[in-house]
Structure formats: structure tokens, C-alpha cells
Design a protein around this motif. Structure first.
Motif, short mmCIF file in Angstrom:
data_model
loop_
_atom_site.label_atom_id
_atom_site.label_comp_id
_atom_site.label_asym_id
_atom_site.label_seq_id
_atom_site.Cartn_x
_atom_site.Cartn_y
_atom_site.Cartn_z
N ASP A 36 6.27 10.26 -10.15
CA ASP A 36 6.78 10.73 -8.86
C ASP A 36 6.64 12.25 -8.72
O ASP A 36 6.16 12.93 -9.62
CB ASP A 36 8.24 10.25 -8.63
N LYS A 37 7.06 12.76 -7.58
CA LYS A 37 6.86 14.19 -7.31
C LYS A 37 7.69 15.09 -8.23
O LYS A 37 7.39 16.26 -8.37
CB LYS A 37 7.22 14.50 -5.84
N ASN A 38 8.72 14.53 -8.85
CA ASN A 38 9.53 15.30 -9.79
C ASN A 38 8.94 15.29 -11.20
O ASN A 38 9.52 15.84 -12.12
CB ASN A 38 10.97 14.77 -9.83
N GLY A 39 7.83 14.63 -11.35
CA GLY A 39 7.21 14.54 -12.67
C GLY A 39 7.74 13.40 -13.51
O GLY A 39 7.53 13.35 -14.72
N GLY B 96 6.33 18.45 -7.37
CA GLY B 96 6.93 18.87 -6.11
C GLY B 96 6.01 18.70 -4.92
O GLY B 96 6.42 18.92 -3.78
N LYS B 97 4.76 18.27 -5.15
CA LYS B 97 3.79 18.16 -4.06
C LYS B 97 3.25 16.75 -3.87
O LYS B 97 3.07 16.29 -2.75
CB LYS B 97 2.60 19.09 -4.32
N LYS B 98 2.93 16.07 -5.00
CA LYS B 98 2.24 14.78 -4.89
C LYS B 98 2.76 13.77 -5.89
O LYS B 98 3.25 14.12 -6.97
CB LYS B 98 0.74 14.95 -5.13
N TYR B 99 2.62 12.50 -5.52
CA TYR B 99 2.75 11.40 -6.49
C TYR B 99 1.41 11.34 -7.21
O TYR B 99 0.36 11.58 -6.61
CB TYR B 99 2.99 10.07 -5.78
N VAL B 100 1.44 10.99 -8.49
CA VAL B 100 0.20 10.90 -9.26
C VAL B 100 0.11 9.51 -9.87
O VAL B 100 1.05 9.04 -10.51
CB VAL B 100 0.16 11.97 -10.38
N LEU B 101 -1.02 8.86 -9.63
CA LEU B 101 -1.28 7.56 -10.24
C LEU B 101 -2.38 7.76 -11.29
O LEU B 101 -3.52 8.10 -10.95
CB LEU B 101 -1.74 6.53 -9.20
N GLN C 51 -0.53 10.69 2.36
CA GLN C 51 0.91 10.63 2.07
C GLN C 51 1.19 11.14 0.65
O GLN C 51 2.04 10.62 -0.07
CB GLN C 51 1.41 9.19 2.23
N ASP C 52 0.43 12.15 0.26
CA ASP C 52 0.67 12.86 -1.00
C ASP C 52 0.46 12.02 -2.25
O ASP C 52 1.23 12.11 -3.21
CB ASP C 52 2.09 13.45 -1.02
N LEU C 53 -0.60 11.22 -2.29
CA LEU C 53 -0.93 10.48 -3.52
C LEU C 53 -2.22 11.02 -4.10
O LEU C 53 -3.23 11.16 -3.40
CB LEU C 53 -1.10 8.98 -3.24
N GLU C 54 -2.20 11.31 -5.39
CA GLU C 54 -3.39 11.74 -6.14
C GLU C 54 -3.67 10.68 -7.20
O GLU C 54 -2.80 10.36 -8.01
CB GLU C 54 -3.13 13.09 -6.80
N ILE C 55 -4.89 10.14 -7.19
CA ILE C 55 -5.29 9.17 -8.21
C ILE C 55 -6.18 9.88 -9.22
O ILE C 55 -7.17 10.50 -8.86
CB ILE C 55 -6.02 7.97 -7.59
N LEU D 104 -1.22 18.36 -14.75
CA LEU D 104 -0.18 17.54 -14.12
C LEU D 104 0.85 18.42 -13.42
O LEU D 104 1.31 18.09 -12.33
CB LEU D 104 0.49 16.65 -15.18
N LYS D 105 1.20 19.57 -14.02
CA LYS D 105 2.24 20.43 -13.43
C LYS D 105 1.86 20.95 -12.05
O LYS D 105 2.72 21.29 -11.25
CB LYS D 105 2.58 21.58 -14.37
N ASN D 106 0.54 20.99 -11.73
CA ASN D 106 0.11 21.46 -10.41
C ASN D 106 0.50 20.52 -9.28
O ASN D 106 0.50 20.90 -8.12
CB ASN D 106 -1.40 21.69 -10.39
#
Length: 198
Positions: A195-198, A106-111, A139-143, A101-103
Motif C-alpha cells: 500500500d501507499k504507506n509501504g 505516499g504516492k502509489k500502490y505497488v504490485l 489510480q496510483d498503481l505501479e506494477i 520502493l521508497k520513491n
């Protein structure tokens, strides 16, 4: 109108239950009430009250198997609540690549999508996931699909059948089945947006 009455009644019932627990911190019924409410993620706006009530239970109840389970659930419930930093994890995905997750910070939203590949409501969600992946991948989304399947081969076949290879696919059982408790997943399908801030 009916929903308003039902909501008011449910709130009154909940407050009565809180009152019972405060008066009877040594009663196994108090433990049962708290265990049921937290398991079902009921009335999440009362998280602070749940914490205080759990801490007020007698030492005997807290040290019992069900009490220990309750305290662990409460901890996971608290740490995975809206607005908290998402619990960190590092897992292997379908192709044995490491995913942390830490990768993404600051780069992507994670769902995170918790699912079971043989459960119809989860299968019905697949087209929605593919649609939002297509719409937001630039748009920086990782599922990350986190499968709770018991059978790894059935899960692998479902990924191929549903054409989910473009998503990150993780098997909970291949990763020692800890993500669902870490994120306090009590029903499926369940999604967690980070969100991108974790």
C-alpha cells in the motif's frame, strides 16, 4: 465436508509436529520439519510459533548449514509477512533506470509480480497484469515485474513479445538475485501488493 475433515486433520498433524519439536529440540527431524513448513509458507498464522520453535532448537542445529538457512528464511518470512513494512530495495530496471520502493511511498500502490518469462502459468498471467495496469494506472498503481529468468536475452525478448514495455521490468539476475529471498518467494507466479504507506 471433505475439506473440513482434511483441514482438521492437517491442523492436528501440525500440532503433533509442534509437540515433537518441543520435545526434541536437538533432533535433525525437528529442523527438517521446520525447514519444510517455512519453505512452503505453510500455516502462516503460526508464524509466532515457528519463531519460538526455531529459537528453541539446539545451538548445533541452528549453526548447521541447514539451520543457518532456516534462520535466514524465517527472518525473510517474518519481514515480508502481511501487515509488515515491505522490505526496501533499489534496483535497475530494463532500461537501466533506478527504481526504489521508497520513491512510491505516499504516492502509489505497488504490485510486485515475481515471474519467469518462459513458464506457462506466468505467461498466462500477462493478460491479467496488462488489464489491471490499464484499469488502475490512473489510480496510483505501479506494477513492477521481477523476472527470475536465468537468461537475460530470453527475458528481454519476452517483454517485447508480450508487449510489457509499459510496466516496470526488473531482472533479478541483473540485480544480484536478492529480491526473491528478501520477499521470501518460494513459488511463481507470486504477487505482493504494497500500500501507499509501504
Amino acid at each position: 465436508e471433505f475439506n473440513k475433515i482434511t483441514d482438521a486433520n492437517n491442523k492436528k498433524e501440525l500440532l503433533n509436529e509442534f509437540g515433537f519439536i518441543r520435545q526434541h529440540p536437538s533432533s535433525s527431524i525437528s529442523l527438517d520439519i521446520l525447514h519444510a513448513k517455512i519453505t512452503r509458507r505453510e500455516s502462516t498464522e503460526y508464524l509466532e510459533t515457528y519463531t519460538n520453535l526455531c529459537n528453541s532448537l539446539s545451538p548445533d542445529l541452528k549453526s548447521s548449514p541447514k539451520g543457518s538457512d532456516l534462520m535466514e528464511m524465517l527472518n525473510n518470512f517474518t519481514s515480508s509477512s502481511i501487515g509488515k513494512n515491505a522490505p526496501e530495495f533499489t534496483v535497475k530496471e530494463r532500461t537501466n533506470k533506478t527504481v526504489s520502493l521508497k520513491n512510491f511511498e505516499g504516492k502509489k500502490y505497488v504490485l510486485l509480480n515475481f515471474w519467469v518469462s518462459t513458464y506457462e502459468p506466468c505467461i498466462n498471467d500477462v493478460s491479467f497484469l496488462k488489464e489491471i495496469n490499464e484499469k488502475y494506472k490512473t489510480q496510483d498503481l505501479e506494477i513492477i515485474n521481477i523476472a527470475l529468468d536465468d537468461d537475460v536475452e530470453v527475458w528481454r525478448k519476452a517483454i517485447e513479445k508480450e508487449k510489457l514495455e509499459t510496466l516496470t521490468n526488473v531482472s533479478s539476475i541483473l540485480n544480484n538475485s536478492y529480491l526473491e529471498s528478501l520477499y521470501f518467494i518460494t513459488s511463481i507466479p507470486q504477487k505482493v501488493l504494497i500500500d501507499k504507506n509501504g
